[in-house]
Design a protein around this motif. Structure first.
Motif, PDB file in Angstrom:
ATOM      1  N   PRO A 122     -42.664  34.680 -22.606  1.00 41.81           N
ATOM      2  CA  PRO A 122     -42.335  35.723 -21.630  1.00 41.81           C
ATOM      3  C   PRO A 122     -40.990  35.539 -20.945  1.00 41.81           C
ATOM      4  O   PRO A 122     -40.279  36.518 -20.679  1.00 41.81           O
ATOM      5  N   GLY A 123     -40.610  34.276 -20.679  1.00 38.22           N
ATOM      6  CA  GLY A 123     -39.311  34.050 -20.066  1.00 38.22           C
ATOM      7  C   GLY A 123     -38.177  34.509 -20.974  1.00 38.22           C
ATOM      8  O   GLY A 123     -37.187  35.099 -20.519  1.00 38.22           O
ATOM      9  N   MET A 124     -38.329  34.265 -22.272  1.00 41.46           N
ATOM     10  CA  MET A 124     -37.325  34.704 -23.252  1.00 41.46           C
ATOM     11  C   MET A 124     -37.280  36.227 -23.330  1.00 41.46           C
ATOM     12  O   MET A 124     -36.230  36.820 -23.587  1.00 41.46           O
ATOM     13  N   THR A 125     -38.422  36.871 -23.123  1.00 43.59           N
ATOM     14  CA  THR A 125     -38.466  38.332 -23.169  1.00 43.59           C
ATOM     15  C   THR A 125     -37.542  38.919 -22.113  1.00 43.59           C
ATOM     16  O   THR A 125     -36.838  39.903 -22.369  1.00 43.59           O
ATOM     17  N   ARG A 126     -37.526  38.329 -20.933  1.00 39.09           N
ATOM     18  CA  ARG A 126     -36.641  38.829 -19.873  1.00 39.09           C
ATOM     19  C   ARG A 126     -35.170  38.683 -20.250  1.00 39.09           C
ATOM     20  O   ARG A 126     -34.332  39.475 -19.825  1.00 39.09           O
ATOM     21  N   VAL A 127     -34.859  37.668 -21.049  1.00 41.42           N
ATOM     22  CA  VAL A 127     -33.488  37.512 -21.551  1.00 41.42           C
ATOM     23  C   VAL A 127     -33.214  38.579 -22.613  1.00 41.42           C
ATOM     24  O   VAL A 127     -32.166  39.238 -22.600  1.00 41.42           O
ATOM     25  N   MET A 128     -34.154  38.784 -23.526  1.00 42.53           N
ATOM     26  CA  MET A 128     -33.970  39.717 -24.641  1.00 42.53           C
ATOM     27  C   MET A 128     -33.736  41.145 -24.166  1.00 42.53           C
ATOM     28  O   MET A 128     -32.905  41.869 -24.721  1.00 42.53           O
ATOM     29  N   VAL A 129     -34.456  41.567 -23.120  1.00 43.61           N
ATOM     30  CA  VAL A 129     -34.298  42.951 -22.647  1.00 43.61           C
ATOM     31  C   VAL A 129     -33.220  43.069 -21.578  1.00 43.61           C
ATOM     32  O   VAL A 129     -32.938  44.167 -21.096  1.00 43.61           O
ATOM     33  N   GLY A 130     -32.629  41.939 -21.205  1.00 39.24           N
ATOM     34  CA  GLY A 130     -31.500  41.982 -20.287  1.00 39.24           C
ATOM     35  C   GLY A 130     -31.840  41.882 -18.819  1.00 39.24           C
ATOM     36  O   GLY A 130     -30.935  41.779 -17.981  1.00 39.24           O
ATOM     37  N   ASP A 131     -33.111  41.883 -18.462  1.00 37.22           N
ATOM     38  CA  ASP A 131     -33.496  41.801 -17.046  1.00 37.22           C
ATOM     39  C   ASP A 131     -32.950  40.537 -16.384  1.00 37.22           C
ATOM     40  O   ASP A 131     -32.535  40.562 -15.220  1.00 37.22           O
ATOM     41  N   ALA A 132     -32.970  39.435 -17.125  1.00 36.67           N
ATOM     42  CA  ALA A 132     -32.518  38.161 -16.567  1.00 36.67           C
ATOM     43  C   ALA A 132     -31.002  38.018 -16.580  1.00 36.67           C
ATOM     44  O   ALA A 132     -30.457  37.065 -16.034  1.00 36.67           O
ATOM     45  N   LEU A 133     -30.315  38.979 -17.219  1.00 40.32           N
ATOM     46  CA  LEU A 133     -28.864  38.867 -17.395  1.00 40.32           C
ATOM     47  C   LEU A 133     -28.078  39.812 -16.506  1.00 40.32           C
ATOM     48  O   LEU A 133     -26.846  39.859 -16.570  1.00 40.32           O
ATOM     49  N   VAL A 134     -28.786  40.574 -15.657  1.00 39.55           N
ATOM     50  CA  VAL A 134     -28.139  41.630 -14.865  1.00 39.55           C
ATOM     51  C   VAL A 134     -26.980  41.095 -14.036  1.00 39.55           C
ATOM     52  O   VAL A 134     -25.917  41.711 -13.967  1.00 39.55           O
ATOM     53  N   PHE A 135     -27.150  39.950 -13.401  1.00 39.36           N
ATOM     54  CA  PHE A 135     -26.115  39.414 -12.522  1.00 39.36           C
ATOM     55  C   PHE A 135     -25.293  38.312 -13.195  1.00 39.36           C
ATOM     56  O   PHE A 135     -24.533  37.627 -12.528  1.00 39.36           O
ATOM     57  N   GLU A 136     -25.466  38.159 -14.506  1.00 36.35           N
ATOM     58  CA  GLU A 136     -24.772  37.089 -15.219  1.00 36.35           C
ATOM     59  C   GLU A 136     -23.557  37.640 -15.968  1.00 36.35           C
ATOM     60  O   GLU A 136     -23.241  38.822 -15.884  1.00 36.35           O
TER      61      GLU A 136
END
Length: 210
Positions: A122-136
């Motif tokens: 699930p943590g990788m899923t947030r990276v794949m869909v971009g949610d975790a990358l918004v401020f990066e």
């Protein structure tokens, strides 16, 4: 990490993304893996805000300076997760292509594998869909866009039907629909706080599309 089992993508080494026990003197490369495991675990928390290096260091009980001895920036840490995603997924796509005849069945196996990978990570899923990358760094999102372009290219290749009137166009349309389905399922999974499983009604959905 091993990919011997087809369609059984493993989580980040250490088991379900959980950080390994921190040793006083980690072996070479071991601390890098611990950092990535901790980052992946923090990303699994539903509704998690932007993860800071201070919070990541605190989770590992080390200083921020210790993190930067292994990664030049937080962007490099995310790149480490993306590399894990790319290696895992494309290794399995290649295995499927070798073992399954080209056609709708092969495409279905690829879609199912990606959905299963997301469900297990699930943590990788947030990276794949971009949610975790918004401020990066923007290049991280661009790299994930390229990842899905490559997935679509693999689906197009296995769906190309020489008997169709326009085999390339037909394969492109179907590959595009399948890729959009994957991305949509992953987004719903992440944004539901990981409550809506991406594999929900998967076989029935694939049957309609393929």
């Amino acid at each position: 990490m091993s990919h011997a089992e087809l369609d059984s993508p493993d989580p980040l080494p250490g088991g379900e993304g959980a950080p390994a026990a921190v040793r006083k003197r980690p072996k070479p490369g071991e601390r890098r893996v611990q950092i990535l495991q901790a980052l992946a675990t923090m990303l699994e928390q539903p509704g998690a805000e932007r993860i800071t290096t201070a919070a990541l260091a605190a989770r590992l009980d080390v200083s921020e300076a210790a993190l930067y001895r292994h990664f030049a920036s937080k962007a490099q840490m995310f790149e480490g997760l993306i590399e894990f995603i790319e290696q895992s997924v494309f290794t399995l796509i290649n295995q499927i292509a070798e073992r399954e005849p080209a056609g709708p069945s092969q495409a279905g196996r690829i879609v199912g594998m990606l959905i299963q990978f997301a469900e297990k990570n699930p943590g990788m899923t947030r990276v794949m869909v971009g949610d975790a990358l918004v401020f990066e760094n923007e290049r991280l999102q661009q790299r994930m866009n390229q990842f899905f372009d490559k997935v679509e290219g693999s689906l197009k290749q296995c769906l190309r039907n020489a008997d169709a009137a326009t085999p390339t166009v037909d394969a492109q349309v179907r590959a595009s629909v399948l890729t959009a389905f994957i991305v949509g399922r992953l987004q719903r999974f992440a944004r539901s706080g990981f409550k809506r499983a991406p594999s929900e009604h998967l076989e029935a959905s694939l049957a309609r599309m393929l």
